[in-house]
Enzyme design. Sequence first.
Site, PDB file in Angstrom:
ATOM      1  N   LYS A 120      -3.713  -1.200  16.270  1.00 24.88           N
ATOM      2  CA  LYS A 120      -4.494  -0.318  15.379  1.00 24.88           C
ATOM      3  C   LYS A 120      -5.527   0.478  16.177  1.00 24.88           C
ATOM      4  CE  LYS A 120      -2.791  -1.432  11.214  1.00 24.88           C
ATOM      5  NZ  LYS A 120      -2.062  -0.483  10.360  1.00 24.88           N
ATOM      6  N   TYR A 177     -11.000  -3.559  11.817  1.00 22.41           N
ATOM      7  CA  TYR A 177     -11.114  -4.291  13.082  1.00 22.41           C
ATOM      8  C   TYR A 177     -10.469  -3.540  14.261  1.00 22.41           C
ATOM      9  CZ  TYR A 177      -6.513  -6.302  11.761  1.00 22.41           C
ATOM     10  OH  TYR A 177      -5.204  -6.486  11.380  1.00 22.41           O
ATOM     11  N   ARG A 194      13.156  -0.313   6.549  1.00 17.61           N
ATOM     12  CA  ARG A 194      14.295  -1.108   7.016  1.00 17.61           C
ATOM     13  C   ARG A 194      15.157  -1.602   5.867  1.00 17.61           C
ATOM     14  NH1 ARG A 194      11.703  -5.755  10.482  1.00 17.61           N
ATOM     15  NH2 ARG A 194       9.935  -5.275   9.157  1.00 17.61           N
ATOM     16  N   ASP A 214      14.370   2.008  11.193  1.00 13.80           N
ATOM     17  CA  ASP A 214      13.328   1.111  11.684  1.00 13.80           C
ATOM     18  C   ASP A 214      12.409   1.971  12.545  1.00 13.80           C
ATOM     19  OD1 ASP A 214      11.819  -0.729  13.211  1.00 13.80           O
ATOM     20  OD2 ASP A 214      13.416  -2.236  13.113  1.00 13.80           O
ATOM     21  N   ARG A 267       0.869 -13.129   4.634  1.00 13.69           N
ATOM     22  CA  ARG A 267       0.831 -13.298   6.087  1.00 13.69           C
ATOM     23  C   ARG A 267      -0.573 -13.506   6.631  1.00 13.69           C
ATOM     24  NH1 ARG A 267       4.789  -9.652   4.748  1.00 13.69           N
ATOM     25  NH2 ARG A 267       6.825 -10.008   5.730  1.00 13.69           N
ATOM     26  N   LEU A 270       0.838  -1.203   0.000  1.00 15.06           N
ATOM     27  CA  LEU A 270       0.000   0.000   0.000  1.00 15.06           C
ATOM     28  C   LEU A 270       0.873   1.255   0.000  1.00 15.06           C
ATOM     29  CD1 LEU A 270      -2.810  -0.839   2.619  1.00 15.06           C
ATOM     30  CD2 LEU A 270      -2.846  -1.117   0.137  1.00 15.06           C
ATOM     31  N   PRO A 307      -8.508   0.681   5.823  1.00 12.08           N
ATOM     32  CA  PRO A 307      -8.669  -0.087   4.574  1.00 12.08           C
ATOM     33  C   PRO A 307      -9.233  -1.473   4.843  1.00 12.08           C
ATOM     34  CG  PRO A 307      -6.351   0.551   4.955  1.00 12.08           C
ATOM     35  CD  PRO A 307      -7.096   0.747   6.231  1.00 12.08           C
ATOM     36  N   PHE A 345       0.496 -10.796  11.208  1.00 11.96           N
ATOM     37  CA  PHE A 345       0.358 -12.173  10.710  1.00 11.96           C
ATOM     38  C   PHE A 345      -0.727 -12.846  11.526  1.00 11.96           C
ATOM     39  CE2 PHE A 345       4.086 -11.798  13.514  1.00 11.96           C
ATOM     40  CZ  PHE A 345       3.644 -12.534  14.603  1.00 11.96           C
ATOM     41  N   ARG A 378      10.491   1.435  14.748  1.00  9.35           N
ATOM     42  CA  ARG A 378      10.407   1.057  16.162  1.00  9.35           C
ATOM     43  C   ARG A 378      11.426   1.812  17.010  1.00  9.35           C
ATOM     44  NH1 ARG A 378      10.376  -5.389  14.981  1.00  9.35           N
ATOM     45  NH2 ARG A 378      11.677  -4.702  13.259  1.00  9.35           N
TER      46      ARG A 378
HETATM   47  C1  HXC Z   1       3.936 -16.528  15.120  1.00  6.33           C
HETATM   48  C2  HXC Z   1       5.747 -15.151  14.637  1.00  6.33           C
HETATM   49  C3  HXC Z   1       5.411 -15.161  13.248  1.00  6.33           C
HETATM   50  C4  HXC Z   1       4.253 -15.927  12.850  1.00  6.33           C
HETATM   51  C5  HXC Z   1       7.168 -13.902  13.531  1.00  6.33           C
HETATM   52  N1  HXC Z   1       6.835 -14.375  14.736  1.00  6.33           N
HETATM   53  N2  HXC Z   1       6.321 -14.359  12.601  1.00  6.33           N
HETATM   54  N3  HXC Z   1       5.035 -15.820  15.556  1.00  6.33           N
HETATM   55  N4  HXC Z   1       3.562 -16.573  13.819  1.00  6.33           N
HETATM   56  N5  HXC Z   1       3.853 -15.955  11.586  1.00  6.33           N
HETATM   57  C6  HXC Z   1       7.542 -14.111  15.990  1.00  6.33           C
HETATM   58  C7  HXC Z   1       8.964 -14.610  15.934  1.00  6.33           C
HETATM   59  O1  HXC Z   1       9.059 -15.988  16.226  1.00  6.33           O
HETATM   60  C8  HXC Z   1       9.629 -13.742  17.024  1.00  6.33           C
HETATM   61  O2  HXC Z   1       9.306 -14.192  18.308  1.00  6.33           O
HETATM   62  C9  HXC Z   1       8.902 -12.416  16.879  1.00  6.33           C
HETATM   63  O3  HXC Z   1       7.653 -12.708  16.239  1.00  6.33           O
HETATM   64  C10 HXC Z   1       9.672 -11.433  16.013  1.00  6.33           C
HETATM   65  O4  HXC Z   1       9.860 -12.015  14.738  1.00  6.33           O
HETATM   66  P1  HXC Z   1      10.999 -11.521  13.729  1.00  6.33           P
HETATM   67  O5  HXC Z   1      10.849 -12.265  12.463  1.00  6.33           O
HETATM   68  O6  HXC Z   1      12.306 -11.534  14.427  1.00  6.33           O
HETATM   69  O7  HXC Z   1      10.604  -9.977  13.566  1.00  6.33           O
HETATM   70  P2  HXC Z   1      10.918  -8.980  12.411  1.00  6.33           P
HETATM   71  O8  HXC Z   1      12.077  -9.440  11.581  1.00  6.33           O
HETATM   72  O9  HXC Z   1      10.998  -7.644  13.021  1.00  6.33           O
HETATM   73  O10 HXC Z   1       9.632  -9.086  11.455  1.00  6.33           O
HETATM   74  C11 HXC Z   1       8.429  -8.518  11.812  1.00  6.33           C
HETATM   75  C12 HXC Z   1       7.265  -9.301  11.218  1.00  6.33           C
HETATM   76  C13 HXC Z   1       7.426  -9.502   9.720  1.00  6.33           C
HETATM   77  C14 HXC Z   1       5.960  -8.551  11.543  1.00  6.33           C
HETATM   78  C15 HXC Z   1       7.228 -10.665  11.891  1.00  6.33           C
HETATM   79  O11 HXC Z   1       6.389 -10.316   9.185  1.00  6.33           O
HETATM   80  C16 HXC Z   1       7.486  -8.217   8.992  1.00  6.33           C
HETATM   81  O12 HXC Z   1       8.538  -7.571   8.945  1.00  6.33           O
HETATM   82  N6  HXC Z   1       6.379  -7.740   8.418  1.00  6.33           N
HETATM   83  C17 HXC Z   1       6.304  -6.447   7.748  1.00  6.33           C
HETATM   84  C18 HXC Z   1       5.351  -6.483   6.614  1.00  6.33           C
HETATM   85  C19 HXC Z   1       3.946  -6.924   7.004  1.00  6.33           C
HETATM   86  O13 HXC Z   1       3.741  -7.611   8.010  1.00  6.33           O
HETATM   87  N7  HXC Z   1       2.991  -6.601   6.172  1.00  6.33           N
HETATM   88  C20 HXC Z   1       1.611  -6.966   6.419  1.00  6.33           C
HETATM   89  C21 HXC Z   1       0.936  -5.870   7.105  1.00  6.33           C
HETATM   90  S1  HXC Z   1      -0.779  -6.085   6.848  1.00  6.33           S
HETATM   91  P3  HXC Z   1      10.329 -15.114  19.164  1.00  6.33           P
HETATM   92  O14 HXC Z   1       9.608 -15.373  20.451  1.00  6.33           O
HETATM   93  O15 HXC Z   1      10.580 -16.345  18.351  1.00  6.33           O
HETATM   94  O16 HXC Z   1      11.567 -14.267  19.344  1.00  6.33           O
HETATM   95  C22 HXC Z   1      -1.574  -5.138   7.931  1.00  6.33           C
HETATM   96  C23 HXC Z   1      -3.010  -4.800   7.562  1.00  6.33           C
HETATM   97  C24 HXC Z   1      -4.038  -5.630   8.233  1.00  6.33           C
HETATM   98  O17 HXC Z   1      -1.080  -4.717   8.909  1.00  6.33           O
HETATM   99  C25 HXC Z   1      -5.394  -5.547   7.538  1.00  6.33           C
HETATM  100  C26 HXC Z   1      -5.575  -6.519   6.399  1.00  6.33           C
HETATM  101  C27 HXC Z   1      -6.989  -6.722   5.877  1.00  6.33           C
END
Ligand code: HXC
Length: 288
Positions: A167, A152, A44, A70, A204, A24, A193, A102, A72
């Site tokens: 959110k 949501y 990032r 980042d 995800r 987006l 959205p 996710f 954060r």
């Molecule tokens: C369970 C999970 C997981 C999963 C990560 N973790 N993915 N747990 N299920 N699918 C856990 C990891 O095990 C870890 O915990 C902790 O989360 C951090 O994970 P990292 O991979 O080290 O984090 P990071 O590299 O910072 O990545 C962040 C992320 C990643 C959110 C996990 O997916 C990302 O960067 N996403 C950015 C893009 C994105 O998500 N786009 C979609 C947005 S959609 P532990 O305990 O093992 O240390 C959106 C709109 C919603 O927001 C509305 C839609 C209709």
Amino acid sequence: MAHLMPSDSFSGQTILITGGGTGLGLGFSHECLRLGANLVIVGRNQERNAEVAKKLSEQYQRQVLALAADVRHYDQLEAILPTILDKFGKVDKLINNAAGNFISPTAALSHRAFDTVVDIVLKGTYNCTLLLGKHWLEQKQKAAILNIATTYAHTGSAFVVPSACAKAGVVALTKSLAVEWGPLGIRTNALAPGAFPTKGAWERLFPENLQHLMDFNKKIPVGRVGEVVELAAIAAFLLSDYAAFINGEVLTVDGGEWLQGGGQFNFLNALTATDWAAALAATRKAKS
Ligand code: HXC
């Protein structure tokens, strides 16, 4: 379709978009550039964003700066502000787009996983808002902020609980600052959205093995998912002077999806003409 706003609407302005290199965010980047803005993409993945910035800059003949930070980490954002001001002199608008999400049963999440989503979504949004907000207030500069919520955020949602919590915080931030900073020349609005298929979100949130459960044609009253350009046009409108009297609004752009889930009798959408004929006959009979 004709464009909503004239192509010089953002001329001479600089817009900062977090996560503006993909999904987006990239849609917002295109629209802001089309409307004449210069752009700062913050994220990032600097290698990818620098490549995107180069392409966008050539396509629109505008200045696009990709900077690594980042959201954060406040100190990383603070560190890039001087570079932005050196290049453009000012920032006029902010889109807090960067997000992380996710699906997962909540009990299966580690506390670090919960933190990760909340930190990207809520902390990332208030970090950027605080940094630029303080700067704007010091400069006595008019500005506009657009946050990205979800539908949501209002209802909550199972299986994306960290995102729903974060959110909801973004919505509270939007409405609070609209009142606190509105008198000081800073408008704050948000978009909620619905379903806009982008690679990152879809991988995800709707993995392939679950896709048969998601019949968007039935789930969304207008019978389809959204197109990113449709969302980007509304985002640009909310940031523009055409929306100068809109402040603290959370605008839903979801084809009616969340209302469809809400109305007690909305399930009747599934009825055929024959079902309706029988149902009407039965209800009339009950009356007589
Ligand atoms: C369970 C999970 C997981 C999963 C990560 N973790 N993915 N747990 N299920 N699918 C856990 C990891 O095990 C870890 O915990 C902790 O989360 C951090 O994970 P990292 O991979 O080290 O984090 P990071 O590299 O910072 O990545 C962040 C992320 C990643 C959110 C996990 O997916 C990302 O960067 N996403 C950015 C893009 C994105 O998500 N786009 C979609 C947005 S959609 P532990 O305990 O093992 O240390 C959106 C709109 C919603 O927001 C509305 C839609 C209709």
